[in-house]
Each structure stands twice: as structure tokens, then as C-alpha cells.
Design an enzyme around this catalytic site. Structure first.
Site: not given
Ligand code: PXP
Length: 246
Positions: A101, A43, A49, A45, A190, A70, A7
């Protein structure tokens, strides 16, 4: 063996902090692919941002692996997904005031709307994943409305105290088994870090991990020394600039 979706939202966060053009998440995504990323996750948004519409378009044109978008379940985002046609859409809950999130989708509360959006996006062949907590009712609701994929929220495990961590890990393991028994394919993510990923990676049945903040943080740590060295070198050995004659 599970694959890794990287990500890159936080690369865009640094760019947006200065409203400038660097760091550009698009070429850096290609570097992540060279490092072994199996998928690039962004993502987009509502408030833009970090990731911008232009990033999404260029990533779709240039990635050699897969693009996972996302997004919140809004008309605007559905239209963008249908135009860009990413390799996967992951539906996530989104609140403007949140830093990142928080929590998984409440599929049980809104099965009709989820089903409609799922069908809209899946119709042209874009797979849709639902970001949900490892909770039986949510997993059953996801299967019930025709989802083929879920992403299990690992944030509660990541944020748990040392004492509570085994309990949260067990929930992810059990949720994965339930999802698989319902015929769902499973991603997870996440809050995963270099320190906490291994017990989750050992769970059978998770196909892909989406990890962002920790990887981007680590890239600063492993790259900072070299970046300073390069700048110091320019200051100490400046080239003559033919244009300005200095
Ligand atoms: N999966 C989803 C659905 C998320 O919203 C996020 C954060 O944008 C992540 C994974 C990645 O999370 P992290 O940045 O904490 O590794």
C-alpha cells in the site's frame, strides 16, 4: 497502552510463491495470538496475491482475538466484508502495480463514495477505519463523512532519512491530536520495525499498531536455526517407513 495488530500477509506471500499449502497463515495467526497479538490483520487484495478468500473465512472461524480486514473500496470487497463480518474493516487505496500500500486514502477527493461505503459496512455494526496520512484536511474529511476510526499512515516516517525523521514523527503526533479532537479513534501502521517503533509507540492517543513485514521477517530470523536443526536431525536419524519398507 496501545495494542498490536499483526499483519500476516507476508506469511501468505511465501505460500503463494510456491502455490502450495504452507506456510498456512491460519494456524500461524493462532500462534501470533499466543505470542500476544491483540488482533490479526489481513489485506484481501483484488488480485489475491497473498491472502485468499479461504484464509479470511477460516480466520473468522478460528481467531480468539479480532480480525481486521484491509480492503479496497470496491463492490466485490464490500460484499465479502458484509458476508464475513470481520471485527473491523480498514479501507486502503489499492493499485495493482504497487508492491505494498502506497500513501493514504484521498478522502477529500471522493467524500460521497466513501460515505456510501462507510454506511453500507457500518450498518450491520462493523466498525470502519480509513487509512490516511496525518494531514488535517483528510482527517477532517474522515470525521465529516461519519468515520469513527482512522489508521494513520506511518510509512513516510518509516522511510524518512535520519534528518527528516523528527519532522515526520511530529506530523504523526499532530495528526493523532487532530484526529482525537475531531472525535476519531486512532490506529497507526505501515513500515514500523523493531528499530523505529518506539518513538511512535510513545505518542499518546494511538490505540492500536498494525505491523506485518518486520514481525514476519523477525520470525524467520529467530526461527531459522531451529528449523535447520530439525531437518538435519531427520536426515541424520531417518525413521524406518513401514509403508515402503525402507
Ligand atoms: N496498515 C496498513 C493499512 C497496511 O496496508 C499495511 C501493509 O499491508 C500495514 C499496516 C502493515 O505494514 P508493514 O507490513 O509495513 O508493517
Amino acid at each position: 497502552m496501545a495494542s498490536l495488530g499483526v499483519n500476516i500477509d507476508h506469511i501468505a506471500n511465501v505460500r503463494q510463491a510456491r502455490q502450495t499449502i504452507e506456510p498456512d497463515p491460519v494456524p500461524l495467526a493462532l500462534l501470533a495470538e499466543v505470542g500476544g497479538a491483540d488482533c490479526i490483520t489481513v489485506h484481501l487484495r483484488e488480485d489475491r496475491r497473498h491472502i485468499q478468500d479461504r484464509d479470511l473465512k477460516l480466520l473468522k472461524e478460528t481467531l480468539k482475538t479480532r480480525l481486521n480486514l484491509e480492503m479496497a473500496m470496491t463492490n466485490e470487497m464490500v460484499e465479502i466484508a458484509l458476508n464475513v463480518s470481520p471485527d473491523m474493516v480498514t479501507l486502503v487505496p489499492e493499485k495493482r502495480e504497487e508492491v505494498t500500500t502506497e500513501g493514504g486514502l484521498a478522502v477529500t477527493k471522493n467524500e460521497k463514495d466513501f460515505k456510501k461505503v462507510l454506511e453500507q459496512i457500518q450498518r450491520p455494526g462493523i466498525p470502519v477505519s480509513l487509512f490516511i496520512d496525518p494531514v488535517q484536511e483528510q482527517l477532517e474529511a474522515a470525521a465529516n463523512i461519519g468515520a469513527k476510526w482512522v489508521e494513520i499512515h506511518t510509512g513516510h516516517y518509516a522511510n524518512a532519512s535520519w534528518a527528516d525523521r523528527p519532522k515526520e514523527l511530529a506530523k504523526i503526533k499532530e495528526g493523532t491530536a487532530i484526529a482525537r479532537s475531531l472525535g476519531l479513534r486512532v490506529n497507526a501502521g505501515h513500515g514500523l520495525t523493531y528499530q523505529n517503533v518506539e518513538p511512535v509507540a510513545a505518542i499518546e492517543g494511538i490505540e492500536e499498531f498494525n505491523i506485518g513485514h518486520s514481525i514476519v521477517s523477525r520470525s524467520i530470523a529467530v526461527g531459522l536455526k531451529e528449523a535447520v536443526r530439525e531437518m538435519k536431525n531427520l536426515i541424520n536419524n531417518p525413521r524406518q517407513d513401514p509403508l515402503f519398507g525402507i
